[in-house]
Design an enzyme around this catalytic site. Structure first.
Site, PDB file in Angstrom:
ATOM      1  CD  GLU A 196       6.607   6.563  -4.205  1.00 42.19           C
ATOM      2  OE1 GLU A 196       5.541   6.265  -3.634  1.00 42.19           O
ATOM      3  OE2 GLU A 196       6.642   7.034  -5.352  1.00 42.19           O
ATOM      4  CE1 TYR A 211       8.317  -3.953   6.254  1.00 49.20           C
ATOM      5  CE2 TYR A 211      10.602  -4.142   6.959  1.00 49.20           C
ATOM      6  CZ  TYR A 211       9.648  -4.158   5.953  1.00 49.20           C
ATOM      7  OH  TYR A 211      10.027  -4.384   4.645  1.00 49.20           O
ATOM      8  CB  ALA A 264       2.804  -2.723 -10.170  1.00 52.92           C
ATOM      9  CB  THR A 265       1.384   2.443  -7.755  1.00 52.05           C
ATOM     10  OG1 THR A 265       1.597   2.128  -6.371  1.00 52.05           O
ATOM     11  CG2 THR A 265       0.036   1.932  -8.210  1.00 52.05           C
TER      12      THR A 265
HETATM   13  P1  NDP Z   1       7.182   1.446  -2.219  1.00 52.06           P
HETATM   14  O1  NDP Z   1       6.551   2.235  -1.123  1.00 52.06           O
HETATM   15  O2  NDP Z   1       7.935   2.177  -3.253  1.00 52.06           O
HETATM   16  O3  NDP Z   1       6.057   0.535  -2.928  1.00 52.06           O
HETATM   17  C1  NDP Z   1       5.094  -0.165  -2.183  1.00 52.06           C
HETATM   18  C2  NDP Z   1       3.987  -0.655  -3.094  1.00 52.06           C
HETATM   19  O4  NDP Z   1       3.039  -1.405  -2.284  1.00 52.06           O
HETATM   20  C3  NDP Z   1       3.205   0.461  -3.763  1.00 52.06           C
HETATM   21  O5  NDP Z   1       2.961   0.138  -5.105  1.00 52.06           O
HETATM   22  C4  NDP Z   1       1.895   0.511  -3.001  1.00 52.06           C
HETATM   23  O6  NDP Z   1       0.834   0.900  -3.863  1.00 52.06           O
HETATM   24  C5  NDP Z   1       1.726  -0.950  -2.571  1.00 52.06           C
HETATM   25  N1  NDP Z   1       0.849  -1.047  -1.406  1.00 52.06           N
HETATM   26  C6  NDP Z   1       1.108  -0.648  -0.135  1.00 52.06           C
HETATM   27  N2  NDP Z   1       0.032  -0.818   0.637  1.00 52.06           N
HETATM   28  C7  NDP Z   1      -0.948  -1.336  -0.170  1.00 52.06           C
HETATM   29  C8  NDP Z   1      -2.310  -1.699   0.028  1.00 52.06           C
HETATM   30  N3  NDP Z   1      -2.906  -1.588   1.224  1.00 52.06           N
HETATM   31  N4  NDP Z   1      -3.005  -2.197  -1.005  1.00 52.06           N
HETATM   32  C9  NDP Z   1      -2.420  -2.313  -2.228  1.00 52.06           C
HETATM   33  N5  NDP Z   1      -1.145  -1.993  -2.488  1.00 52.06           N
HETATM   34  C10 NDP Z   1      -0.429  -1.489  -1.467  1.00 52.06           C
HETATM   35  O7  NDP Z   1       8.121   0.394  -1.481  1.00 52.06           O
HETATM   36  P2  NDP Z   1       9.090  -0.771  -2.041  1.00 52.06           P
HETATM   37  O8  NDP Z   1       8.979  -0.919  -3.494  1.00 52.06           O
HETATM   38  O9  NDP Z   1      10.410  -0.544  -1.447  1.00 52.06           O
HETATM   39  O10 NDP Z   1       8.458  -2.022  -1.291  1.00 52.06           O
HETATM   40  C11 NDP Z   1       7.952  -3.165  -1.952  1.00 52.06           C
HETATM   41  C12 NDP Z   1       8.107  -4.358  -1.028  1.00 52.06           C
HETATM   42  O11 NDP Z   1       9.475  -4.565  -0.744  1.00 52.06           O
HETATM   43  C13 NDP Z   1       7.417  -4.222   0.331  1.00 52.06           C
HETATM   44  O12 NDP Z   1       6.852  -5.465   0.652  1.00 52.06           O
HETATM   45  C14 NDP Z   1       8.584  -3.902   1.273  1.00 52.06           C
HETATM   46  O13 NDP Z   1       8.306  -4.334   2.587  1.00 52.06           O
HETATM   47  C15 NDP Z   1       9.688  -4.721   0.641  1.00 52.06           C
HETATM   48  N6  NDP Z   1      11.058  -4.343   0.927  1.00 52.06           N
HETATM   49  C16 NDP Z   1      11.503  -3.049   0.730  1.00 52.06           C
HETATM   50  C17 NDP Z   1      12.828  -2.737   0.989  1.00 52.06           C
HETATM   51  C18 NDP Z   1      13.356  -1.354   0.838  1.00 52.06           C
HETATM   52  O14 NDP Z   1      14.383  -1.023   1.479  1.00 52.06           O
HETATM   53  N7  NDP Z   1      12.764  -0.506   0.003  1.00 52.06           N
HETATM   54  C19 NDP Z   1      13.780  -3.770   1.397  1.00 52.06           C
HETATM   55  C20 NDP Z   1      13.212  -5.073   1.592  1.00 52.06           C
HETATM   56  C21 NDP Z   1      11.906  -5.330   1.335  1.00 52.06           C
HETATM   57  P3  NDP Z   1      -0.325   1.956  -3.491  1.00 52.06           P
HETATM   58  O15 NDP Z   1       0.227   2.901  -2.474  1.00 52.06           O
HETATM   59  O16 NDP Z   1      -0.659   2.599  -4.806  1.00 52.06           O
HETATM   60  O17 NDP Z   1      -1.440   1.117  -2.981  1.00 52.06           O
HETATM   61  C1  8X3 Z   2      13.093  -3.007   4.308  1.00 50.88           C
HETATM   62  C2  8X3 Z   2      14.524  -2.912   4.627  1.00 50.88           C
HETATM   63  O1  8X3 Z   2      16.179  -2.427   6.469  1.00 50.88           O
HETATM   64  O2  8X3 Z   2      14.283  -0.948   6.302  1.00 50.88           O
HETATM   65  O3  8X3 Z   2      12.612  -4.283   4.471  1.00 50.88           O
HETATM   66  O4  8X3 Z   2      14.013  -3.160   7.141  1.00 50.88           O
HETATM   67  S1  8X3 Z   2      14.735  -2.345   6.225  1.00 50.88           S
END
Ligand code: NDP
Ligand code: 8X3
Length: 260
Positions: A189, A153, A10-11
Site C-alpha cells: 500500500e 523521504y 503489521a496492518t
Molecule cells: P504499507 O503502507 O503497506 O504499510 C505501512 C505500515 O506502517 C502499515 O501497517 C501502517 O499501519 C504502518 N504505519 C504507518 N504510519 C504509522 C503510524 N503513524 N503509526 C503506526 N503505524 C504506522 O507499506 P510497506 O509495507 O511497503 O512499508 C513498510 C516499510 O517499508 C516502510 O518503512 C517503508 O518506508 C519501507 N519500504 C517500502 C518499500 C516499498 O516499495 N513498498 C521499499 C523500501 C522500504 P496503519 O496505517 O494501520 O497505522
Molecule cells: C520505498 C522504495 O523507491 O519508492 O522505499 O523509494 S522507493
C-alpha cells in the site's frame, strides 16, 4: 520455548507478511498499527491458522506517550521480546524541495525516524536485560541513494541507515544484533499512501516491472533472524530484477531493445 517477535506496522504490506511468516514458524507475535480492525482480523487469522499467541497494540507511532504506554502494557503480557522489526513507515508526496508540503515532511520524519526511535528506546533496555535480542530496521534503497523529488523521504531512510549503524555499535556489548534490510520497489500500500489514495498513480509505479512482494521481504527478514547466534547480517539490500539500485530502473519492455 516459543520466541516472540514484535512487528510495527503489521496492518499491511511488509509488516503483515513478516508477522504471518514468523507465526507460521511457531513464533508468538505482537503486531502494531493504527487500524484496530485490521489488527484484530490478523490476530484471529494467525491464532486460528498457526496456534500461536498474538498480542495487538493499537497506537500511533508518532505519539511518544502512546508508544511508552503500549510497551508497558506489553510487558505485563509477555516475558521477553526476541525480535523487534522496526517496519512502520511511509512516504507522503513526491515533490521538488521548493514545492514540498511541510505537513508531509513532518509526517515522514515523525513516523520513519522519531517513531522508530521511540519504540527502540522502550524495547532496547528489555533486550539488554535479557542479554540477547535482534532489532531489524526496515530501511530502503532510498536510504542509500537519493532520487529526484525523494528529498525528505530519502533523508528519513538515510537517517534509519545511520541509526542502524549506530545502534549496532551501542548494543554490541549486550549481545543484541542489529540488521538493516533495504528493499527497492515493492508492491504494497506504500504508493497508495504516498499518492494519498490516487489508485491510478499508485498502480503506474509498477507498470511494466515485476516489483518485489511483501513476502520476498518477509523471507529475507526470516533468514536474517534465524542465523546462528554468532552471525549477524548488518546490512542487506535487495531489489527486483528491474532495478540495479534505487535510481537505475529498466522496464521489462526496454530490456529487449537494450539486449539487441
Ligand atoms: P504499507 O503502507 O503497506 O504499510 C505501512 C505500515 O506502517 C502499515 O501497517 C501502517 O499501519 C504502518 N504505519 C504507518 N504510519 C504509522 C503510524 N503513524 N503509526 C503506526 N503505524 C504506522 O507499506 P510497506 O509495507 O511497503 O512499508 C513498510 C516499510 O517499508 C516502510 O518503512 C517503508 O518506508 C519501507 N519500504 C517500502 C518499500 C516499498 O516499495 N513498498 C521499499 C523500501 C522500504 P496503519 O496505517 O494501520 O497505522
Ligand atoms: C520505498 C522504495 O523507491 O519508492 O522505499 O523509494 S522507493
Amino acid at each position: 520455548m516459543s520466541k516472540t517477535i514484535l512487528v510495527t506496522g503489521a496492518t499491511s504490506g511488509f509488516g503483515k507478511a513478516i508477522a504471518t511468516l514468523f507465526a507460521q514458524h511457531g513464533y508468538n507475535v505482537c503486531i502494531t498499527g493504527r487500524r484496530k480492525e485490521r489488527l484484530e482480523q490478523l490476530k484471529t487469522e494467525l491464532e486460528n491458522n498457526f496456534g500461536i499467541a498474538v498480542t495487538t497494540l493499537q497506537f500511533d507511532i508518532r505519539n511518544r506517550q502512546e508508544v511508552e504506554d503500549a510497551i508497558s502494557l506489553l510487558q505485563q503480557k509477555i516475558d521477553r521480546i526476541d525480535i523487534l522489526v522496526n517496519n512502520a513507515g511511509l512516504a507522503a508526496g513526491l515533490s521538488s524541495i521548493e514545492d514540498g508540503d511541510v505537513d508531509d515532511w513532518e509526517t515522514m520524519i515523525d513516523t520513519n525516524v522519531k517513531g522508530l526511535l521511540y519504540i527502540t528506546r522502550q524495547v532496547a533496555p528489555l533486550m539488554k536485560a535479557q542479554g540477547s535480542g535482534h532489532i531489524v530496521n526496515i530501511g530502503s534503497t532510498a536510504g542509500k541513494l537519493v532520487y529526484k523529488n525523494g528529498n525528505v523521504y530519502c533523508a528519513t531512510k538515510f537517517a534509519v541507515d545511520a541509526l542502524t549503524q549506530s545502534m549496532r555499535i551501542d548494543l554490541l556489548p549486550y549481545g543484541i544484533k542489529v540488521t538493516a534490510i533495504n528493499p527497492g520497489m515493492a508492491e504494497t500500500e506504500f504508493s497508495l499512501v504516498r499518492f494519498k489514495g490516487d489508485e491510478q498513480r499508485a498502480k503506474s509505479i509498477y507498470n511494466d516491472v515485476q516489483p518485489l512482494t511483501a513476502n520476498d521481504i518477509a523471507g529475507v527478514v526470516y533468514y536474517c533472524a534465524t542465523l546462528p547466534p554468532h552471525v549477524c547480517v548488518n546490512d542487506l539490500t535487495l531489489t527486483c530484477l528491474n532495478q540495479a539500485n534505487g535510481i537505475y530502473t529498466v522496464k521489462d519492455s526496454e530490456k529487449a531493445a537494450i539486449q539487441k
